[in-house]
Design a protein around this motif. Structure first.
Motif, PDB file in Angstrom:
ATOM      1  N   VAL A 113       3.044  12.609   2.106  1.00 15.98           N
ATOM      2  CA  VAL A 113       2.625  11.963   0.866  1.00 15.98           C
ATOM      3  C   VAL A 113       1.183  11.519   1.044  1.00 15.98           C
ATOM      4  CG1 VAL A 113       3.118  10.115  -0.771  1.00 15.98           C
ATOM      5  CG2 VAL A 113       4.998  11.163   0.522  1.00 15.98           C
ATOM      6  N   HIS A 114       0.336  11.798   0.070  1.00  8.47           N
ATOM      7  CA  HIS A 114      -1.078  11.449   0.205  1.00  8.47           C
ATOM      8  C   HIS A 114      -1.282   9.976  -0.096  1.00  8.47           C
ATOM      9  CE1 HIS A 114      -5.574  12.171  -0.858  1.00  8.47           C
ATOM     10  NE2 HIS A 114      -5.406  11.654   0.347  1.00  8.47           N
ATOM     11  N   THR A 115      -1.451   9.202   0.952  1.00  5.68           N
ATOM     12  CA  THR A 115      -1.674   7.761   0.863  1.00  5.68           C
ATOM     13  C   THR A 115      -2.863   7.400   1.749  1.00  5.68           C
ATOM     14  OG1 THR A 115      -0.283   7.258   2.776  1.00  5.68           O
ATOM     15  CG2 THR A 115       0.818   7.381   0.613  1.00  5.68           C
ATOM     16  N   PRO A 132       2.254   9.245  -4.284  1.00  2.00           N
ATOM     17  CA  PRO A 132       3.155   8.096  -4.133  1.00  2.00           C
ATOM     18  C   PRO A 132       4.011   7.830  -5.373  1.00  2.00           C
ATOM     19  CG  PRO A 132       1.020   7.574  -3.205  1.00  2.00           C
ATOM     20  CD  PRO A 132       0.865   8.903  -3.886  1.00  2.00           C
ATOM     21  N   ASP A 133       3.448   8.035  -6.555  1.00  2.00           N
ATOM     22  CA  ASP A 133       4.201   7.798  -7.787  1.00  2.00           C
ATOM     23  C   ASP A 133       5.419   8.701  -7.900  1.00  2.00           C
ATOM     24  OD1 ASP A 133       2.484   5.813  -8.552  1.00  2.00           O
ATOM     25  OD2 ASP A 133       1.386   7.019 -10.014  1.00  2.00           O
ATOM     26  N   ARG A 139       3.409   0.389  -2.424  1.00  2.00           N
ATOM     27  CA  ARG A 139       2.669  -0.095  -3.591  1.00  2.00           C
ATOM     28  C   ARG A 139       3.174   0.595  -4.853  1.00  2.00           C
ATOM     29  NH1 ARG A 139      -1.194   1.541  -6.945  1.00  2.00           N
ATOM     30  NH2 ARG A 139      -2.643  -0.020  -7.812  1.00  2.00           N
ATOM     31  N   ALA A 140       3.332   1.916  -4.793  1.00  2.00           N
ATOM     32  CA  ALA A 140       3.804   2.657  -5.958  1.00  2.00           C
ATOM     33  C   ALA A 140       5.191   2.184  -6.385  1.00  2.00           C
ATOM     34  CB  ALA A 140       3.821   4.155  -5.655  1.00  2.00           C
ATOM     35  N   SER A 188       0.838  -1.203   0.000  1.00  2.00           N
ATOM     36  CA  SER A 188       0.000   0.000   0.000  1.00  2.00           C
ATOM     37  C   SER A 188       0.869   1.247   0.000  1.00  2.00           C
ATOM     38  CB  SER A 188      -0.922   0.016   1.229  1.00  2.00           C
ATOM     39  OG  SER A 188      -0.159   0.054   2.422  1.00  2.00           O
ATOM     40  N   GLY A 189       0.241   2.373  -0.336  1.00  2.00           N
ATOM     41  CA  GLY A 189       0.905   3.663  -0.262  1.00  2.00           C
ATOM     42  C   GLY A 189       2.152   3.765  -1.106  1.00  2.00           C
ATOM     43  N   ILE A 190       3.210   4.304  -0.520  1.00  2.00           N
ATOM     44  CA  ILE A 190       4.478   4.468  -1.228  1.00  2.00           C
ATOM     45  C   ILE A 190       5.023   3.112  -1.659  1.00  2.00           C
ATOM     46  CG2 ILE A 190       6.880   5.214  -0.988  1.00  2.00           C
ATOM     47  CD1 ILE A 190       5.890   7.364   0.974  1.00  2.00           C
TER      48      ILE A 190
END
Length: 254
Positions: A184-186, A220-221, A20-21, A16-18
């Motif tokens: 970071v928006h996660t 995140p990307d 996952r990216a 998830s979040g960073i």
């Protein structure tokens, strides 16, 4: 993209979040991604998405705070070209509001978890002639952040461990760097705001967004793109560095 073609990458907290990216980005660049996470549902969803897009990914349920679990997992892998220490948790509070159990919980996941992976993976990288390690630090390791005592402690440790590993394994061709994001928006951030600021979610989201001089949180990307570069051969001359990706937080908040 074939930037990471034939590379095997281990990403902790990769569901998830960073994380996952990063997992998605590395797979798109040709790596075989091994996601290490406690959340089976979200991690398997990432694996399925990667495979659907033609990539390669495997999920491993593993508690990074348990050294035996980590060692058993790592020994299953034939090689490890890249390690991303991304798994982590947060805590809100100054030292007076940080109980012993709060401190231990943050330390176990953020610091000991990273140590356990380093302890298990470095010997493999040495034996195979090199590798790349990327640790997820934070702006909290570099500047004072209100009410983040335990979290700042943990990310300061990550920053210091990055330098130590980079220095100790120069001759073994192991590069080690860290990234220090601002906010970071996660989903983690959304849950964090909901848990700690009930009834003030919209207000706190705007406040936290605007704490970055650029006026927003990172996506995140955007973190994943920097991670991909640092773990690729394009960054072969880079080791022992921390990279703030902060929308101007450190240098422009004055």
């Amino acid at each position: 993209m074939n930037t990471l073609k034939d590379k095997l990458a281990v990403v902790t907290g990769g569901g998830s979040g960073i994380g996952r990216a990063i997992s998605m980005s590395f797979a798109a660049a040709g790596a075989e991604v091994h996601i290490v996470d406690m959340n089976e549902a979200v991690s398997n969803a990432v694996v399925q998405e990667i495979v659907h897009l033609g990539g390669r990914a495997v999920y491993h349920q593993c508690n990074v705070t348990d050294q035996k679990e980590v060692l058993d997992l790592v020994q299953q892998l034939a090689k490890i070209d890249i390690l991303v220490n991304n798994a982590g948790i947060a805590h809100v509070g100054n030292v007076e509001k940080c109980t012993e159990s709060d401190f231990e919980r943050v330390f176990q996941v953020n610091v000991k978890g990273a140590y356990n992976l380093l302890y298990a993976v470095v010997p493999i990288m040495k034996a195979q002639g090199g590798g790349v390690i990327l640790n997820m630090a934070s702006i909290a390791a570099l500047v004072g952040i209100s009410d983040r005592f335990a979290y700042s402690m943990s990310k300061g440790a990550i920053h210091a461990m990055t330098l130590s590993v980079a220095r100790d394994y120069l001759q073994d061709h192991i590069r080690c760097n860290s990234i220090s994001p601002a906010r970071v928006h996660t989903p983690f951030v959304d849950g964090f705001i909901q848990a700690n600021y009930p009834g003030q979610e919209a207000e706190m989201f705007e406040k936290l967004s605007k704490s970055q001089p650029i006026g927003r949180m990172a996506a995140p990307d955007e973190i994943a793109k920097l991670a991909l570069f640092l773990c690729s051969d394009d960054a072969a001359f880079i080791t022992g560095n921390d990279y703030p990706i902060d929308g101007g937080f450190i240098n422009l908040n004055n």
